[in-house]
Design an enzyme around this catalytic site. Sequence first.
Site: not given
Length: 353
Positions: A130, A183, A216, A240, A244
Amino acid sequence: MKILILPGDGIGAEITVATRLALEVLDRKFALGLEFVERDIGMAAIEKGLDPMPDAIMEEVRATPFTMLGPVSTMEYPPEAQHLPSPSSLIRDNLDLFANIRPSRTRPGVPSVAKQMDLVIVRENTEGFYAVRTMFEGKGEFMPTPDLAMSMRKITVQGSRRIAKVAFDLARVRRKKVTVVHKGNVLRITDGLFLREVRSVAQDYPDVETEEIIVDAMAALLIRRPESFDVVVTTNLFGDILSDEAAELSGGLGLGGSINASNDHAVAQAAHGSAPDIANQNKANPTALVISAQMLLKWHANRSGNNQLASAAAHLETALDDVLADPANHTVDIGGNAGTDEFGEALARAVDQ
Ligand code: ATP
């Protein structure tokens, strides 16, 4: 206890009215001594000629144990306010709210893609990709030439360890399992550091099972076997996105409650945005904000050992489940046609019982 309500933009006003109503009934029923104070931030503050997050209100947030923050839509602010930090980022940075805690679970009566799930995503909230969270000065996103855009990702030892600790502490009072999402196979240095520190913190929790999953694969496994996850800890952007996805699997974004917490401060804030497409139409689902408020009551109860507050938080959760179990109370997003106000009234009645 003072409850500071900052309705914010879009559907903020509607969902805070419904949530406040439930809290007022809860206050009377459990004699909690709550005092409700509402302040304008976002567009409402800009219209008064103020910054979206006026300094005086920031100070009030700092001094208030219980803040309920509505969604803000900075993209819709006039140009002169666009460059100012958003209310939620100012609160997060000022109070160093490093843990974004986002639960998702299936509930009786609520249509959901997942058959059964009950998990909490613990998302690091102050670092990652961010742009405004990575630098002391300037932004972590820049364009050296018109055809080259770059972004910096910040991962620290301290940031990784403190979010890991929140996740493992939470797992201890749940089903004792932490899934670390990363990752590290590609982002070897940054996610490598994150993984190393989470593994190190895990050593202090031999009673908690730990698994590691690449992000993933996690996106797919959340759909395939959501019931197998308990507490999921991850970096900012992954958290984030996955939260969702989890909210959607449990019934929709309107169910995504969350708190942003440090070790000594927490703010209730729904995981969803300001939903301008349905604002002022009496269509918004207030559930996410109600869950956020309930989480904050529980957070305070745990810290203070206040049993009355703990009982009130548990009662609010049961009342919400009862309301959601009846399709007549469902808002449009979860397949019903109840208005935000009807939902709020049904919840207030359920809390009163
Ligand atoms: P942000 O960038 O702030 O996350 P966004 O526009 O990407 O905002 P939301 O504002 O969360 O995302 O909205 C995404 C979709 O979900 C919209 O169609 C919106 O109407 C719907 N939605 C979000 N929250 C709710 C809610 N509480 N009740 C009903 N629908 C909602």
